[in-house]
Design a protein around this motif. Structure first.
Motif, PDB file in Angstrom:
ATOM      1  N   ASN A 166       0.839  -1.223   0.000  1.00 36.62           N
ATOM      2  CA  ASN A 166       0.000   0.000   0.000  1.00 36.62           C
ATOM      3  C   ASN A 166       0.864   1.260   0.000  1.00 36.62           C
ATOM      4  OD1 ASN A 166       0.764   0.106   2.639  1.00 36.62           O
ATOM      5  ND2 ASN A 166      -1.291   0.250   3.485  1.00 36.62           N
ATOM      6  N   LEU A 221       3.304   2.377   1.673  1.00 39.28           N
ATOM      7  CA  LEU A 221       3.855   3.058   2.840  1.00 39.28           C
ATOM      8  C   LEU A 221       5.377   3.095   2.700  1.00 39.28           C
ATOM      9  CD1 LEU A 221       1.698   1.773   5.844  1.00 39.28           C
ATOM     10  CD2 LEU A 221       1.690   4.031   4.782  1.00 39.28           C
ATOM     11  N   GLU A 260      -0.110  12.367  -4.914  1.00 41.37           N
ATOM     12  CA  GLU A 260      -0.549  11.969  -3.589  1.00 41.37           C
ATOM     13  C   GLU A 260      -2.026  11.586  -3.568  1.00 41.37           C
ATOM     14  OE1 GLU A 260      -0.028  14.951  -0.479  1.00 41.37           O
ATOM     15  OE2 GLU A 260      -1.345  13.507   0.503  1.00 41.37           O
ATOM     16  N   ALA A 292      -3.499   8.032  -2.431  1.00 41.94           N
ATOM     17  CA  ALA A 292      -4.491   7.942  -1.361  1.00 41.94           C
ATOM     18  C   ALA A 292      -5.695   7.139  -1.836  1.00 41.94           C
ATOM     19  CB  ALA A 292      -4.907   9.341  -0.914  1.00 41.94           C
ATOM     20  N   ARG A 293      -6.105   7.373  -3.089  1.00 43.45           N
ATOM     21  CA  ARG A 293      -7.264   6.669  -3.640  1.00 43.45           C
ATOM     22  C   ARG A 293      -6.990   5.170  -3.733  1.00 43.45           C
ATOM     23  NH1 ARG A 293      -8.683   9.854  -8.625  1.00 43.45           N
ATOM     24  NH2 ARG A 293      -9.074  11.528  -7.141  1.00 43.45           N
ATOM     25  N   ARG A 324      -4.832   3.518  -1.849  1.00 41.71           N
ATOM     26  CA  ARG A 324      -4.736   2.967  -0.491  1.00 41.71           C
ATOM     27  C   ARG A 324      -6.115   2.695   0.094  1.00 41.71           C
ATOM     28  NH1 ARG A 324      -0.523   7.134   1.100  1.00 41.71           N
ATOM     29  NH2 ARG A 324       1.478   6.070   0.967  1.00 41.71           N
ATOM     30  N   ALA A 325      -7.104   3.489  -0.333  1.00 42.91           N
ATOM     31  CA  ALA A 325      -8.458   3.306   0.193  1.00 42.91           C
ATOM     32  C   ALA A 325      -9.010   1.927  -0.170  1.00 42.91           C
ATOM     33  CB  ALA A 325      -9.379   4.411  -0.340  1.00 42.91           C
ATOM     34  N   ALA A 356     -12.746   7.329   8.014  1.00 45.38           N
ATOM     35  CA  ALA A 356     -12.437   7.298   6.577  1.00 45.38           C
ATOM     36  C   ALA A 356     -13.686   7.255   5.695  1.00 45.38           C
ATOM     37  CB  ALA A 356     -11.489   6.149   6.264  1.00 45.38           C
ATOM     38  N   HIS A 361     -14.932  10.925   5.759  1.00 48.60           N
ATOM     39  CA  HIS A 361     -14.046  11.985   5.286  1.00 48.60           C
ATOM     40  C   HIS A 361     -13.268  11.664   4.018  1.00 48.60           C
ATOM     41  CE1 HIS A 361     -14.949  13.586   9.279  1.00 48.60           C
ATOM     42  NE2 HIS A 361     -14.751  14.740   8.696  1.00 48.60           N
ATOM     43  N   VAL A 362     -13.173  10.375   3.676  1.00 52.03           N
ATOM     44  CA  VAL A 362     -12.498  10.026   2.422  1.00 52.03           C
ATOM     45  C   VAL A 362     -13.541   9.696   1.354  1.00 52.03           C
ATOM     46  CG1 VAL A 362     -10.932   8.403   1.298  1.00 52.03           C
ATOM     47  CG2 VAL A 362     -10.434   9.213   3.610  1.00 52.03           C
ATOM     48  N   LYS A 370      -3.044   7.242   6.462  1.00 48.41           N
ATOM     49  CA  LYS A 370      -2.794   7.025   5.033  1.00 48.41           C
ATOM     50  C   LYS A 370      -3.365   5.679   4.586  1.00 48.41           C
ATOM     51  CE  LYS A 370       1.312   9.805   4.155  1.00 48.41           C
ATOM     52  NZ  LYS A 370       2.778   9.751   3.949  1.00 48.41           N
ATOM     53  N   SER A 371      -3.257   4.665   5.467  1.00 53.66           N
ATOM     54  CA  SER A 371      -3.680   3.327   5.063  1.00 53.66           C
ATOM     55  C   SER A 371      -5.188   3.246   4.840  1.00 53.66           C
ATOM     56  CB  SER A 371      -3.239   2.284   6.094  1.00 53.66           C
ATOM     57  OG  SER A 371      -4.118   2.289   7.202  1.00 53.66           O
ATOM     58  N   VAL A 372      -5.960   4.158   5.447  1.00 57.74           N
ATOM     59  CA  VAL A 372      -7.398   4.152   5.158  1.00 57.74           C
ATOM     60  C   VAL A 372      -7.738   5.135   4.042  1.00 57.74           C
ATOM     61  CG1 VAL A 372      -8.273   3.251   7.351  1.00 57.74           C
ATOM     62  CG2 VAL A 372      -7.843   5.714   7.122  1.00 57.74           C
ATOM     63  N   GLY A 373      -6.702   5.632   3.357  1.00 50.69           N
ATOM     64  CA  GLY A 373      -6.939   6.432   2.162  1.00 50.69           C
ATOM     65  C   GLY A 373      -6.966   7.933   2.378  1.00 50.69           C
ATOM     66  N   MET A 374      -6.503   8.394   3.547  1.00 52.83           N
ATOM     67  CA  MET A 374      -6.516   9.842   3.765  1.00 52.83           C
ATOM     68  C   MET A 374      -5.278  10.473   3.117  1.00 52.83           C
ATOM     69  SD  MET A 374      -7.721   9.852   7.764  1.00 52.83           S
ATOM     70  CE  MET A 374      -8.440  11.464   7.917  1.00 52.83           C
ATOM     71  N   PRO A 375      -5.469  11.530   2.312  1.00 50.67           N
ATOM     72  CA  PRO A 375      -4.314  12.255   1.791  1.00 50.67           C
ATOM     73  C   PRO A 375      -3.609  12.999   2.939  1.00 50.67           C
ATOM     74  CG  PRO A 375      -6.338  12.817   0.597  1.00 50.67           C
ATOM     75  CD  PRO A 375      -6.734  12.079   1.820  1.00 50.67           C
ATOM     76  N   LEU A 417      -5.419  15.971   4.847  1.00 49.85           N
ATOM     77  CA  LEU A 417      -6.566  15.533   5.639  1.00 49.85           C
ATOM     78  C   LEU A 417      -6.071  14.790   6.884  1.00 49.85           C
ATOM     79  CD1 LEU A 417      -9.702  15.318   5.653  1.00 49.85           C
ATOM     80  CD2 LEU A 417      -9.445  13.088   4.561  1.00 49.85           C
TER      81      LEU A 417
END
Lengths: 257, 264
Positions: free
Chosen positions: A54, A56, A85, A89-90, A92-93, A117, A120-121, B143-148, B151
């Motif tokens: 993912n 990281l 970025e 992020a998309r 990783r979601a 998430a 907010h995501v 980040k792992s749950v998709g937050m930029p 955020l």
């Protein structure tokens, strides 16, 4: 994000920390609904590998695709350049991750951790997110802990909240980084039970770095043995445990079983 | 020796403050609050700039701290108020600044600017340390749950950093209330200025300065109580043990440095 191919396709992944080569060309494919357990001595690169999935960690060579989408990079005239970025992020979601040390958000309640998430995501309405979040916490056996802060939960409970938090995004792939190794022995079982239910009842696609061989025997479709930055052996658990091919695997298994 | 002190004046200054004094007290309060607020905003911006991937932003942030922590505040105050006029021959800050709904004395405005800009340089370090004190796993989990990044910073990291920032921020504000007395030198009659003017017309420094010291002590004590409240509230969600009122009062009176327990 659906496709008929493998959920994960990693090819020749290499990773260096300074002069230390941690991954020396790791390739792995994981199919939908498959549960893969990764074992290996410490320093073999198993945690680094799933952190690369993912993004990281950046990778130095190779490529990683999840559901056919390149992770962390874009192809520009035949070369891989790091993606924006927002795109990372998309991506990783779509990939859930459960950490060794839980990493729950300590300033938010169990339920707030789970709905953070989605609201907010993904932009899901709060009522809907709360409804789904409650259902998820119920599924991991924490129906009475919605409004409890992580500081008041046991390690096993925290890890189950962390699993619910990752599931809340409906990920195509779940990554578990030694999810039980920071836990007291008496609560390891409750976390493994949740993971077994995910694997066997829900058909979740999972990659689990673990030394819990009981879990691996019951839930894994495939075992992967890593050593010194490479995958040295893989196979179905029965075969893998009873007659490993590699001498290195035999020695490792004899130590941990 | 003591006989020379006019206790009546001291008594009057403490128990029967006149309206000129109250106005001066009010100036000290609003100058300190606005300057500190500006300092926090600038400090946050500078701290985020320092962590930027873009080198010029990091450089700018570094230069800001170097200059404003490295030169005397009184010089900065003079330069903000008179600098443009002396160097380039135009007036940057008018005698009276008109904000539409209210007007502010130009010197007070310049004082707030200078104090705030100076404070921002110190706040940058405090905020950066607060962000660094938050476990790295928090950013990774976000980040792992998709937050930029932004955020995750806003929703996950900064709220947790606040806990580390509040105690030293309280000390900074305590300092600010006293340091704001420097704006008297560009002609703002705040708490210290009021005492200075009275003393120069009566030649009774002991009475007026003792009285003003007392009032600063009142300000800092009230602030300590407020700060203890804020810290207690912040701690509630993470720790179960709340301080009782007596402990808060005790904590408020202890030297500020001793209250930074809980920060690593």
């Amino acid at each position: 994000m659906s496709s008929n191919g493998p959920v994960l396709r990693a090819e020749g992944v290499e990773k260096r920390f300074g002069r230390l080569e941690v991954l020396k060309g790791v390739s792995l494919e994981v199919n939908p609904r498959e549960v893969v357990c990764v074992i290996g001595p410490s320093g073999s690169g198993k945690t680094t590998f799933i952190r690369c999935i993912n993004h990281l960690e950046k990778i130095d060579a190779g490529r990683i695709e999840v559901n056919g989408h390149l992770i962390g990079y874009r192809e520009r005239s035949g070369k891989l350049v790091e993606d924006t970025e927002r795109n990372i992020a998309r991506q990783r979601a779509e990939i859930g991750m459960v950490f060794q040390r839980f990493n729950l958000f300590p300033h938010k309640t169990a339920l707030e951790n789970v709905i953070e998430a989605p609201t907010h995501v993904r932009g899901i309405a709060k009522d809907e997110a709360v409804r789904q979040g409650r259902a998820l916490l119920e599924r991991v056996g924490l129906a009475d802990k919605f409004d409890t802060y992580p500081g008041k939960l046991s390690g096993g409970q925290q890890q189950r909240v962390a699993i619910a938090r990752a599931l809340a995004m409906n990920p195509a792939l779940m990554l578990f980084d030694e999810p039980t190794s920071a836990l007291d022995p008496e609560v390891i079982g409750e976390v493994l039970d949740v993971m077994k239910a995910l694997a066997l009842d829900m058909g979740t696609t999972m990659i689990v770095v673990t030394h819990e061989m009981g879990f691996a025997r019951e839930a894994a479709d495939r075992m992967v043995m890593m050593d010194d930055g490479r995958i040295i052996e893989e196979g179905p658990p029965l075969h893998f445990f009873d007659s490993p091919r590699e001498e290195r695997t035999k020695r490792f298994l004899s130590k941990i079983l | 020796m003591l006989a020379a002190v006019d206790w009546h004046i001291l008594w009057q200054r403490i128990f029967h403050p006149d309206h000129v004094f109250v106005l001066a007290l009010w100036r000290t309060i609003y100058i300190s609050v606005l300057a500190q607020t500006l300092g926090v905003v600038l400090g946050l911006i500078a701290a985020l700039m320092r962590m930027s991937r873009f080198f010029p932003l990091r450089l700018l942030s570094g230069a800001y701290v170097l200059i404003f922590r490295g030169t005397p505040l009184i010089v900065q105050i003079f330069f903000v108020y008179f600098g443009a006029n002396l160097l380039f021959g135009f007036t940057l800050i008018p005698r009276t600044v008109d904000f539409g709904v209210f007007q502010m004395d130009g010197a007070a405005f310049a004082g707030i600017l200078a104090l705030g800009i100076n404070e921002g340089a110190y706040m940058r370090e405090i905020i950066r340390a607060g962000i660094d004190a938050v476990d790295r796993g928090q950013m990774e989990a976000a980040k792992s749950v998709g937050m930029p990044y932004r955020l995750a910073m806003r929703r996950i990291v900064l709220p947790q950093a606040t806990r580390f920032i509040i105690p030293p921020l309280g000390n900074e504000f305590n300092n600010m209330m006293k340091t704001s007395s420097l704006v008297f030198f560009i002609g703002v009659t705040e708490l210290f200025g009021d005492a200075e003017i009275r003393y120069s017309t009566t030649f009774k420094p002991v009475e007026y300065f003792l009285a003003v010291a007392f009032w600063y002590l009142v300000l800092t004590t009230v602030w300590s109580l407020i700060q203890a409240q804020i810290e207690r509230k912040l701690a509630v969600s993470e720790r179960g043990d709340e301080l009782t009122f007596r402990e808060r009062v005790a904590a408020a009176w202890l030297p500020a440095a001793m209250r930074i327990r809980g920060t690593p």
